[in-house]
Write a protein that holds these residues in place. Sequence first.
Motif, PDB file in Angstrom:
ATOM      1  N   ARG B 597       0.626  -1.193  -0.117  1.00  0.00           N
ATOM      2  CA  ARG B 597       0.540  -0.220  -0.259  1.00  0.00           C
ATOM      3  C   ARG B 597       0.548   1.155   0.169  1.00  0.00           C
ATOM      4  O   ARG B 597       1.974   1.440   0.598  1.00  0.00           O
ATOM      5  CB  ARG B 597      -1.043  -0.569   1.486  1.00  0.00           C
ATOM      6  CG  ARG B 597      -1.670  -0.646   1.542  1.00  0.00           C
ATOM      7  CD  ARG B 597      -2.126  -1.122   2.750  1.00  0.00           C
ATOM      8  NE  ARG B 597      -3.778  -2.134   2.523  1.00  0.00           N
ATOM      9  CZ  ARG B 597      -4.890  -2.028   2.788  1.00  0.00           C
ATOM     10  NH1 ARG B 597      -5.081  -0.444   2.907  1.00  0.00           N
ATOM     11  NH2 ARG B 597      -5.828  -2.689   2.877  1.00  0.00           N
ATOM     12  N   TYR B 598       0.461   2.028  -0.602  1.00  0.00           N
ATOM     13  CA  TYR B 598       1.273   3.661  -1.051  1.00  0.00           C
ATOM     14  C   TYR B 598       0.794   4.225   0.769  1.00  0.00           C
ATOM     15  O   TYR B 598       2.244   4.623   1.194  1.00  0.00           O
ATOM     16  CB  TYR B 598       0.472   4.456  -1.152  1.00  0.00           C
ATOM     17  CG  TYR B 598       0.824   5.865  -1.609  1.00  0.00           C
ATOM     18  CD1 TYR B 598       0.177   6.418  -0.661  1.00  0.00           C
ATOM     19  CD2 TYR B 598       1.979   6.092  -1.944  1.00  0.00           C
ATOM     20  CE1 TYR B 598       0.278   7.602  -0.460  1.00  0.00           C
ATOM     21  CE2 TYR B 598       2.767   7.632  -1.828  1.00  0.00           C
ATOM     22  CZ  TYR B 598       1.437   8.680  -0.988  1.00  0.00           C
ATOM     23  OH  TYR B 598       2.270   9.521  -0.455  1.00  0.00           O
ATOM     24  N   ASP B 599       0.113   4.299   1.340  1.00  0.00           N
ATOM     25  CA  ASP B 599       0.327   4.850   2.456  1.00  0.00           C
ATOM     26  C   ASP B 599       1.128   4.389   3.765  1.00  0.00           C
ATOM     27  O   ASP B 599       2.059   4.348   4.095  1.00  0.00           O
ATOM     28  CB  ASP B 599      -0.618   5.036   3.655  1.00  0.00           C
ATOM     29  CG  ASP B 599      -2.310   4.865   3.031  1.00  0.00           C
ATOM     30  OD1 ASP B 599      -3.345   5.469   2.275  1.00  0.00           O
ATOM     31  OD2 ASP B 599      -2.213   6.229   2.084  1.00  0.00           O
ATOM     32  N   THR B 600       1.060   3.153   3.854  1.00  0.00           N
ATOM     33  CA  THR B 600       2.359   1.773   4.768  1.00  0.00           C
ATOM     34  C   THR B 600       3.495   1.977   3.872  1.00  0.00           C
ATOM     35  O   THR B 600       4.655   2.372   5.391  1.00  0.00           O
ATOM     36  CB  THR B 600       1.591   0.440   4.714  1.00  0.00           C
ATOM     37  OG1 THR B 600       0.539   0.389   4.560  1.00  0.00           O
ATOM     38  CG2 THR B 600       2.557   0.355   5.444  1.00  0.00           C
ATOM     39  N   LEU B 601       3.717   1.881   2.903  1.00  0.00           N
ATOM     40  CA  LEU B 601       5.487   2.188   2.246  1.00  0.00           C
ATOM     41  C   LEU B 601       5.904   3.603   2.772  1.00  0.00           C
ATOM     42  O   LEU B 601       6.910   4.371   3.046  1.00  0.00           O
ATOM     43  CB  LEU B 601       5.452   2.088   0.877  1.00  0.00           C
ATOM     44  CG  LEU B 601       7.174   1.603   0.536  1.00  0.00           C
ATOM     45  CD1 LEU B 601       8.209   0.801   1.206  1.00  0.00           C
ATOM     46  CD2 LEU B 601       7.221   1.630  -1.162  1.00  0.00           C
ATOM     47  N   ALA B 602       4.964   4.511   2.265  1.00  0.00           N
ATOM     48  CA  ALA B 602       5.539   5.847   2.405  1.00  0.00           C
ATOM     49  C   ALA B 602       5.038   6.533   3.542  1.00  0.00           C
ATOM     50  O   ALA B 602       6.324   7.009   4.539  1.00  0.00           O
ATOM     51  CB  ALA B 602       4.202   7.500   1.725  1.00  0.00           C
ATOM     52  N   GLU B 603       4.997   5.975   4.846  1.00  0.00           N
ATOM     53  CA  GLU B 603       5.011   6.451   6.494  1.00  0.00           C
ATOM     54  C   GLU B 603       5.661   5.803   6.465  1.00  0.00           C
ATOM     55  O   GLU B 603       7.174   6.415   7.234  1.00  0.00           O
ATOM     56  CB  GLU B 603       4.076   5.377   7.353  1.00  0.00           C
ATOM     57  CG  GLU B 603       3.854   5.923   8.511  1.00  0.00           C
ATOM     58  CD  GLU B 603       2.427   5.402   9.164  1.00  0.00           C
ATOM     59  OE1 GLU B 603       1.815   5.194   8.852  1.00  0.00           O
ATOM     60  OE2 GLU B 603       2.673   4.933  10.224  1.00  0.00           O
ATOM     61  N   THR B 604       6.826   4.151   6.215  1.00  0.00           N
ATOM     62  CA  THR B 604       8.095   3.441   6.919  1.00  0.00           C
ATOM     63  C   THR B 604       8.538   4.587   5.961  1.00  0.00           C
ATOM     64  O   THR B 604       9.849   4.370   7.488  1.00  0.00           O
ATOM     65  CB  THR B 604       7.812   2.332   5.877  1.00  0.00           C
ATOM     66  OG1 THR B 604       6.695   1.656   6.458  1.00  0.00           O
ATOM     67  CG2 THR B 604       8.934   1.430   6.288  1.00  0.00           C
ATOM     68  N   ILE B 605       8.626   4.789   4.906  1.00  0.00           N
ATOM     69  CA  ILE B 605      10.688   5.408   4.724  1.00  0.00           C
ATOM     70  C   ILE B 605       9.943   6.942   4.798  1.00  0.00           C
ATOM     71  O   ILE B 605      10.906   7.830   4.180  1.00  0.00           O
ATOM     72  CB  ILE B 605      10.731   5.169   3.550  1.00  0.00           C
ATOM     73  CG1 ILE B 605       8.699   5.568   2.491  1.00  0.00           C
ATOM     74  CG2 ILE B 605      10.901   3.778   2.983  1.00  0.00           C
ATOM     75  CD1 ILE B 605       9.442   5.933   0.898  1.00  0.00           C
TER      76      ILE B 605
END
Lengths: 248, 798
Positions: B597-605
């Motif tokens: 998911r975009y949201d999950t990856l964006a938050e992670t990085i």
Amino acid sequence: MATTPLIELRGVHKVYKTAAGSFPALKGINLTVSEGEFVALIGKSGSGKTTLINMITGIDYPTDGTVKVIDTEIFKLQEGRLAQWRGKNMGVIFQFFQLLPTLTAIENVMLPMDFCNMYNKKERPERAMHLLDQMGLADHANKIPSTLSGGQQQRVAIARALANDPPLILADEPTGNLDSKTAESIFELFEDLIQNGKTIVMVTHDNDLASRVNRDLTMADGLIVQDRQIEHAIQNDGAQAVAQETAQ
Amino acid sequence: MSPRWRKIWSDLTVNKTRTVLVVLSIVVGIFAVGSIAGTAAIIDRESKALWMSIDPADGSLVTTPFEAALADDITAMSNVGTIQLRRTLNTRAELADGTEKDLRIFAVPDYEAMQLNRIESESGDWPPPEDAILIERNTLSLLDISEGDTLTVRLPDGERRQLPVAGVTYDLSQPAGSVLDIAYGYVSPATIASLNGGESWNTILFTVDDDALAASGLDRESFSAQVANDIRDRVQAQDVIVVAPPFISVPGEPPGYVFIVALLVVLGVVGSLTFILSGFLIVNIISALLAQQTRQIGVMKAVGARTSQVVGMYLGMAAIFGVFALLIALPLSFLGARGLAGFIGDLNNYKITDFSAPWWIFALQIFIGVIIPVLAALVPVISGTRITVRAALDSRGIDASNTSFFDRLLARFQMFPRPVLLSFRNTFRQKGRLALTLATLTLAGAIFATVFTVRNSLFATLDDALAYENYSVAIDLAEAYDRDALIDAAESLESVSAVEAWTEVTERIRLDDQSDEDVNILGLPTDTQMLIPLMQSGVWLDESDVENGIVINTNIADLGVTTGDTLTVIVRGEPTEWQVIGVARAIFSLENVAWTRYDTLAETIGETGLARLLRVTTSPNDEATQNAVVGTLSDSFASAGFAIEGTQTFAALEVSFNTRFNVLVLSLLALAFLLAIVGGLGIAGTTSINVIERMREIGVMRSVGAANYQVLGIFIVEAVFVGFIGWLLGSLLALPISRALSDGVGIAFSNAPLTYSFDVGGALLWLALALGLAFLFSFLPARRASRLTLREVLSYEG
């Protein structure tokens, strides 16, 4: 007439197994042919004449009995050695000539010398030409069989049979495919060969020719039913006549 | 010449048709093997020599820009040997016809003192002068430009610059631009600084330290991967980010070499099958020849020939066939190898100058050409010459037939005309000959259908690969920008029908054995319309509500990770955990890729609300519109301050895939053509010999009243019947063979089987060829025989 036995058959049987059952082609043949004899094998179709000739040439194997030719029990030889022995000691002449179609007359004559390694390579074509010349075919030496007449082809076959100077000639219906005039000329060749010390065993249907040999064997149903020595007297006019039949 | 060899020579020259058939079949076999082996030898020698001549790097990393001082830090690492810096700038070149092409511009600190992956000058100025550009020779045609012209370059910030083309270079270290549809340009350090606004570098080429390598006990490739990770850790500690998985060279091999090997292996397999097929043909024709000459064999034995002498004659004939074939095939193979090696070389940018094949190629062809025909002829010659003199001389040209099961079966089918029944019965009369003929036809048909099926499967897989990418234009941005702003800027453009903004990160996954593997993770909307994955197991993102759900591709699955596993990903040096919810098929890709998911990856990085990738669909979705959108989008983004790293249109992707596999497809078609020749020769040979050796039978039939058309019909029906049975068996055999070869091709090129798609058209094409040739090559000799006189036919001696 010489008495050294050249061919000895003792108790020779030949049975062919076919889909229709066993067929006894020879039923215990005993036969001796001496050196210098001119023998005719006569009989109806299916009497066993060709089978008997095939036993002597080693082309076929007996079911039982022994075959000894020129002091050799030929069926004790391995196939390869038998072929070589046959090439050196026998000349075989067939009814349908059996020349190799893509070889010239002289090449056909040289073939036994090549296979049996007889005469050196330079001598072979010379000897072959000499034999063809004896047959009156020197001018046809470089022709292939399809361009020769039947009589010419049979002469080439005879020359081939003589290539290795064998003491024994076996001919299966050598004139069967020829007209009477040509047959006569072939037979005269055979008579010359006898005069030159060869031994000839010939299968023939031709009774006239058969009467001119010095021994005829009549076969019927796989047996030799008659074996006649024939002596020929020369009449004052040079013609041969049967002077005496010696039945055996 | 002795009479026995004179006979063999005469047999060869009298029956020219037969000689030509056998020789041609051997020629095809030698050519197939020789040209492919020759190509492999040339490519192997030349490409590796070229590669080693440029002092190749063991690996490379592409990073965010860094200062030259970092190089000293890396050089000081004990396991690093030599390093070479490069600056890579992704731009677009505007062509004369108004379209654009990706142009990757490089610069190195000192062109005259390059340590690794050295670039050579082909023509013109060297090194690159200021404010000018040199173009890589393989990509000149992409730009439709020549030395002396001026190239318009669109920079990431939208600015356009005119750069004169001052020369041509040769850079073997880059994958062939003509295949990837990317042009390469080379400028001075000062020029690239003026193009991208700074003096910095973003590519590190390295070799490993040989002592450290020896001490490690690892092979060079594995050690290089380890060193690459060490360099990555070192640079990331100084806030320099590695933006793509490190590239590790296969020692001694140029880029793309593995695909060439795979290509040549596939061609070699098919070529070898072609050769085996020609061997069958030789067996068939020699068997027929011996059958024809049975009586002659008997005569030769009767006048003194030993079997071994006769065997020697016919094996000698087989060897002479081979020698004739070699005289034709050797030069053809040389030309074939030269052509194919040149084609592959041009495609992969190998500058091959020496097309000589090593001596063993010629030795191999001589062995194939002479020894193999002799070996192929061995069994039929030995069995054919073992016939007894009596059996040989008794042969009358019309064989006795036993009543077999098939005869009794046929007797029930009275609805067929008698001559047709005779054809069917004749077909099964000589079972050994039929078996050989059918084996030849079956194998030929099977391989022919297989080749077409592999081609079909390749195209089906390409379609699958392209179906994955359901976009018109892909934009890679130089850095992360505001996602909504990107979308707004794109949506405002005419012809843009849909836009998605993604994020991505290149990091490492940690496997159970604590080893690391690089991975490219894309963060995208769960309901994305721009990607249509082919799921192997599990579910796609839109079918799962797991926040940290991740879909991996099959390359990662091959490392032992499956649906349901927890995957550890090292992000910015810290381990993170992801739940594997599905596995999607990797098609023509060797990279480890995952999607979340975009949201999950964006938050992670730490890039929430930002995006690095844009996917756009256009309407209409044609090449011209795609190219136009790239141009307007680049302008629009430049105005908005968004720097573009790279762009790709779907049309260009399609071209890239097709170009890459063109060689394989064309080569397979060429082999199919060779197969058709060999198979055709097989049909021609056996059917014509079948007629010739039954000449007497033809004569007998005519003598008892058969009309010419009836005699012709018997042979034609027989030949067509055998052709049909061969086709049927071949098509059936093609199913498993084509499956195996399709899988093999896929695994060779992309570690995964192709999408199997049986080509019915190929099988039907073979049917038409087989039946057509069977008709033609039975009709011609049978018609000739029917025109001979009865006497000629009955006395025919073959």
